[in-house]
Design a protein around this motif. Structure first.
Motif, PDB file in Angstrom:
ATOM      1  N   ALA A  35       0.369  -1.421  -0.113  1.00 50.79           N
ATOM      2  CA  ALA A  35       0.249  -0.142  -0.125  1.00 50.79           C
ATOM      3  C   ALA A  35       0.816   1.348   0.099  1.00 50.79           C
ATOM      4  O   ALA A  35       1.613   1.049   0.375  1.00 50.79           O
ATOM      5  CB  ALA A  35      -0.898   0.367   1.422  1.00 50.79           C
ATOM      6  N   TRP A  36       0.213   2.342  -0.339  1.00 49.55           N
ATOM      7  CA  TRP A  36       1.033   3.521  -0.494  1.00 49.55           C
ATOM      8  C   TRP A  36      -0.134   4.517   0.448  1.00 49.55           C
ATOM      9  O   TRP A  36      -1.060   5.018   0.546  1.00 49.55           O
ATOM     10  CB  TRP A  36       0.749   4.404  -1.834  1.00 49.55           C
ATOM     11  N   PHE A  37       0.211   5.122   1.490  1.00 50.66           N
ATOM     12  CA  PHE A  37       0.179   6.246   2.202  1.00 50.66           C
ATOM     13  C   PHE A  37       0.666   7.856   1.725  1.00 50.66           C
ATOM     14  O   PHE A  37       1.356   7.813   1.492  1.00 50.66           O
ATOM     15  CB  PHE A  37       0.017   5.654   3.925  1.00 50.66           C
ATOM     16  N   ARG A  38       0.230   8.496   2.177  1.00 47.55           N
ATOM     17  CA  ARG A  38       0.539   9.742   2.517  1.00 47.55           C
ATOM     18  C   ARG A  38       0.440  10.958   3.695  1.00 47.55           C
ATOM     19  O   ARG A  38      -0.717  10.472   4.568  1.00 47.55           O
ATOM     20  CB  ARG A  38       0.224  10.735   1.070  1.00 47.55           C
ATOM     21  N   GLN A  39       0.991  12.150   4.298  1.00 51.22           N
ATOM     22  CA  GLN A  39       0.776  12.841   5.164  1.00 51.22           C
ATOM     23  C   GLN A  39       1.245  13.965   4.498  1.00 51.22           C
ATOM     24  O   GLN A  39       2.351  14.603   4.948  1.00 51.22           O
ATOM     25  CB  GLN A  39       1.223  11.849   6.479  1.00 51.22           C
ATOM     26  N   ALA A  40       0.435  14.780   5.100  1.00 49.72           N
ATOM     27  CA  ALA A  40       0.352  16.068   3.573  1.00 49.72           C
ATOM     28  C   ALA A  40       0.891  17.168   5.176  1.00 49.72           C
ATOM     29  O   ALA A  40       0.555  16.292   6.913  1.00 49.72           O
ATOM     30  CB  ALA A  40      -0.699  17.077   3.669  1.00 49.72           C
ATOM     31  N   PRO A  41       1.943  17.789   5.762  1.00 53.38           N
ATOM     32  CA  PRO A  41       2.363  19.504   6.615  1.00 53.38           C
ATOM     33  C   PRO A  41       0.818  19.380   7.536  1.00 53.38           C
ATOM     34  O   PRO A  41      -0.385  20.154   7.546  1.00 53.38           O
ATOM     35  CB  PRO A  41       2.407  20.371   6.236  1.00 53.38           C
ATOM     36  N   GLY A  42       0.821  19.395   8.559  1.00 58.98           N
ATOM     37  CA  GLY A  42      -0.572  19.285  10.163  1.00 58.98           C
ATOM     38  C   GLY A  42      -1.260  18.217  10.445  1.00 58.98           C
ATOM     39  O   GLY A  42      -2.331  18.856  10.426  1.00 58.98           O
ATOM     40  N   GLN A 100       0.546  -7.779   7.676  1.00 55.58           N
ATOM     41  CA  GLN A 100       1.205  -9.025   7.521  1.00 55.58           C
ATOM     42  C   GLN A 100       0.782  -9.946   7.027  1.00 55.58           C
ATOM     43  O   GLN A 100       0.610  -9.495   5.485  1.00 55.58           O
ATOM     44  CB  GLN A 100       0.783  -9.643   8.794  1.00 55.58           C
ATOM     45  N   MET A 101       1.962 -10.609   5.675  1.00 53.93           N
ATOM     46  CA  MET A 101       2.115 -11.892   5.264  1.00 53.93           C
ATOM     47  C   MET A 101       0.716 -12.669   5.042  1.00 53.93           C
ATOM     48  O   MET A 101       0.163 -12.637   5.787  1.00 53.93           O
ATOM     49  CB  MET A 101       2.795 -12.467   5.146  1.00 53.93           C
ATOM     50  N   GLY A 102       0.396 -12.582   3.960  1.00 55.79           N
ATOM     51  CA  GLY A 102      -0.600 -13.083   2.946  1.00 55.79           C
ATOM     52  C   GLY A 102      -2.657 -12.531   3.437  1.00 55.79           C
ATOM     53  O   GLY A 102      -3.173 -12.651   2.609  1.00 55.79           O
ATOM     54  N   ALA A 103      -2.112 -11.416   4.283  1.00 58.98           N
ATOM     55  CA  ALA A 103      -3.213 -10.128   4.799  1.00 58.98           C
ATOM     56  C   ALA A 103      -3.452  -9.876   3.696  1.00 58.98           C
ATOM     57  O   ALA A 103      -2.509  -8.807   3.021  1.00 58.98           O
ATOM     58  CB  ALA A 103      -3.104  -9.814   6.105  1.00 58.98           C
ATOM     59  N   MET A 104      -4.365  -8.355   3.457  1.00 59.77           N
ATOM     60  CA  MET A 104      -5.096  -7.923   2.703  1.00 59.77           C
ATOM     61  C   MET A 104      -5.348  -6.780   3.522  1.00 59.77           C
ATOM     62  O   MET A 104      -5.774  -7.103   4.796  1.00 59.77           O
ATOM     63  CB  MET A 104      -6.585  -7.985   1.559  1.00 59.77           C
ATOM     64  N   ALA A 105      -5.803  -5.180   3.879  1.00 60.65           N
ATOM     65  CA  ALA A 105      -5.771  -4.812   4.474  1.00 60.65           C
ATOM     66  C   ALA A 105      -6.516  -3.280   3.577  1.00 60.65           C
ATOM     67  O   ALA A 105      -6.628  -3.280   2.189  1.00 60.65           O
ATOM     68  CB  ALA A 105      -4.527  -3.705   5.035  1.00 60.65           C
ATOM     69  N   GLY A 106      -7.180  -2.514   4.989  1.00 63.85           N
ATOM     70  CA  GLY A 106      -7.743  -1.122   3.704  1.00 63.85           C
ATOM     71  C   GLY A 106      -6.986   0.231   4.570  1.00 63.85           C
ATOM     72  O   GLY A 106      -5.894  -0.061   4.388  1.00 63.85           O
ATOM     73  N   ALA A 107      -8.007   0.891   4.543  1.00 67.44           N
ATOM     74  CA  ALA A 107      -7.268   2.797   5.049  1.00 67.44           C
ATOM     75  C   ALA A 107      -6.955   2.390   6.250  1.00 67.44           C
ATOM     76  O   ALA A 107      -6.245   4.338   6.997  1.00 67.44           O
ATOM     77  CB  ALA A 107      -8.590   3.465   4.350  1.00 67.44           C
ATOM     78  N   GLU A 108      -7.316   1.504   7.496  1.00 61.88           N
ATOM     79  CA  GLU A 108      -6.908   1.733   8.018  1.00 61.88           C
ATOM     80  C   GLU A 108      -4.307   1.838   8.906  1.00 61.88           C
ATOM     81  O   GLU A 108      -4.525   0.692   8.530  1.00 61.88           O
ATOM     82  CB  GLU A 108      -7.100   1.167   9.881  1.00 61.88           C
ATOM     83  N   GLU A 109      -4.299   2.567   8.903  1.00 65.30           N
ATOM     84  CA  GLU A 109      -3.512   2.545   9.594  1.00 65.30           C
ATOM     85  C   GLU A 109      -2.348   1.514  10.860  1.00 65.30           C
ATOM     86  O   GLU A 109      -1.948   0.934  10.273  1.00 65.30           O
ATOM     87  CB  GLU A 109      -2.385   3.208  10.332  1.00 65.30           C
ATOM     88  N   SER A 110      -3.564   1.189  11.319  1.00 62.43           N
ATOM     89  CA  SER A 110      -3.081   0.360  12.242  1.00 62.43           C
ATOM     90  C   SER A 110      -3.509  -1.557  11.655  1.00 62.43           C
ATOM     91  O   SER A 110      -2.637  -2.779  12.501  1.00 62.43           O
ATOM     92  CB  SER A 110      -4.123   0.000  13.524  1.00 62.43           C
ATOM     93  N   GLU A 111      -3.369  -1.172  10.376  1.00 60.10           N
ATOM     94  CA  GLU A 111      -3.738  -2.930   9.654  1.00 60.10           C
ATOM     95  C   GLU A 111      -2.375  -3.274   9.080  1.00 60.10           C
ATOM     96  O   GLU A 111      -2.052  -4.308   8.717  1.00 60.10           O
ATOM     97  CB  GLU A 111      -4.809  -2.759   8.547  1.00 60.10           C
ATOM     98  N   TYR A 112      -1.734  -2.292   9.436  1.00 62.12           N
ATOM     99  CA  TYR A 112      -0.185  -2.407   8.348  1.00 62.12           C
ATOM    100  C   TYR A 112       0.753  -2.374   9.511  1.00 62.12           C
ATOM    101  O   TYR A 112       1.213  -1.815  10.317  1.00 62.12           O
ATOM    102  CB  TYR A 112       0.405  -1.096   7.387  1.00 62.12           C
ATOM    103  N   ALA A 113       2.106  -3.383   9.235  1.00 57.32           N
ATOM    104  CA  ALA A 113       2.834  -3.809   9.453  1.00 57.32           C
ATOM    105  C   ALA A 113       4.125  -3.046   9.988  1.00 57.32           C
ATOM    106  O   ALA A 113       4.858  -3.307  10.432  1.00 57.32           O
ATOM    107  CB  ALA A 113       3.378  -5.279   9.841  1.00 57.32           C
ATOM    108  N   TYR A 114       4.431  -3.370   8.757  1.00 57.37           N
ATOM    109  CA  TYR A 114       5.881  -2.958   7.854  1.00 57.37           C
ATOM    110  C   TYR A 114       5.589  -1.068   6.904  1.00 57.37           C
ATOM    111  O   TYR A 114       4.287  -0.735   6.582  1.00 57.37           O
ATOM    112  CB  TYR A 114       6.152  -3.758   6.627  1.00 57.37           C
ATOM    113  N   TRP A 115       6.775  -0.539   7.829  1.00 61.33           N
ATOM    114  CA  TRP A 115       6.610   0.808   6.719  1.00 61.33           C
ATOM    115  C   TRP A 115       7.518   1.437   6.745  1.00 61.33           C
ATOM    116  O   TRP A 115       8.515   1.166   6.799  1.00 61.33           O
ATOM    117  CB  TRP A 115       5.903   1.801   7.804  1.00 61.33           C
ATOM    118  N   GLY A 116       8.150   1.986   5.807  1.00 59.50           N
ATOM    119  CA  GLY A 116       9.068   2.883   4.884  1.00 59.50           C
ATOM    120  C   GLY A 116       9.073   3.829   5.213  1.00 59.50           C
ATOM    121  O   GLY A 116       8.885   4.522   6.197  1.00 59.50           O
ATOM    122  N   GLN A 117      10.234   4.990   5.224  1.00 59.79           N
ATOM    123  CA  GLN A 117      10.762   5.928   5.515  1.00 59.79           C
ATOM    124  C   GLN A 117      10.015   7.258   5.600  1.00 59.79           C
ATOM    125  O   GLN A 117       9.798   8.271   5.939  1.00 59.79           O
ATOM    126  CB  GLN A 117      12.329   6.185   6.259  1.00 59.79           C
ATOM    127  N   GLY A 118       9.918   7.270   4.490  1.00 57.40           N
ATOM    128  CA  GLY A 118       8.985   8.027   3.361  1.00 57.40           C
ATOM    129  C   GLY A 118       9.643   8.761   2.567  1.00 57.40           C
ATOM    130  O   GLY A 118      10.781   9.087   2.147  1.00 57.40           O
TER     131      GLY A 118
END
Length: 125
Positions: A35-42, A100-118
């Protein structure tokens, strides 16, 4: 442990295009939805889109639908975000993420286990 590293951010004029990449390591990539997420300032981090394990299905936030495309290359352990018709409101730090491996996820951050640095994307008007 999966590691994710984004690249490709930069400055672009409104109406332009930019392509982001995310390199994955440390896991069996083809079994992870990406997935891809984004965070704008503020603002809070928001969901951009997700692509399934084999890349057959992708889902997008309404704000980017029709302008952004997620793709993946399982042979290279890479996922991409092609952004077209960029708007100033697309300015944000963009993150790739995986559940997590084998899982699909939606829009909630809590569903994601791994993140890049952005990686920063700035769209000028």
């Amino acid at each position: 442990q999966v590691q994710l590293v984004e690249s490709g951010g930069g400055l672009v004029q409104a109406g332009g295009s930019l392509s982001l990449s995310c390199a994955a390591s440390g896991g069996t990539f083809r079994y992870y939805a990406m997935a891809w997420f984004r965070q704008a300032p503020g603002k809070e981090r928001e969901f951009v889109g997700i692509i399934s394990w084999v890349g057959g299905s992708a889902y997008y936030a309404d704000s980017v639908k029709g302008r952004f495309t997620i793709s993946r290359d399982n042979a290279k352990n890479m996922v991409y975000l092609q952004m077209n018709s960029l708007k100033p409101e697309d300015t944000a730090v963009y993150y790739c993420a995986a559940p997590q491996m084998g899982a699909m996820a939606g829009a909630e951050e809590s569903e994601y286990a791994y993140w890049g640095q952005g990686t920063q994307v700035t769209v000028s008007s």
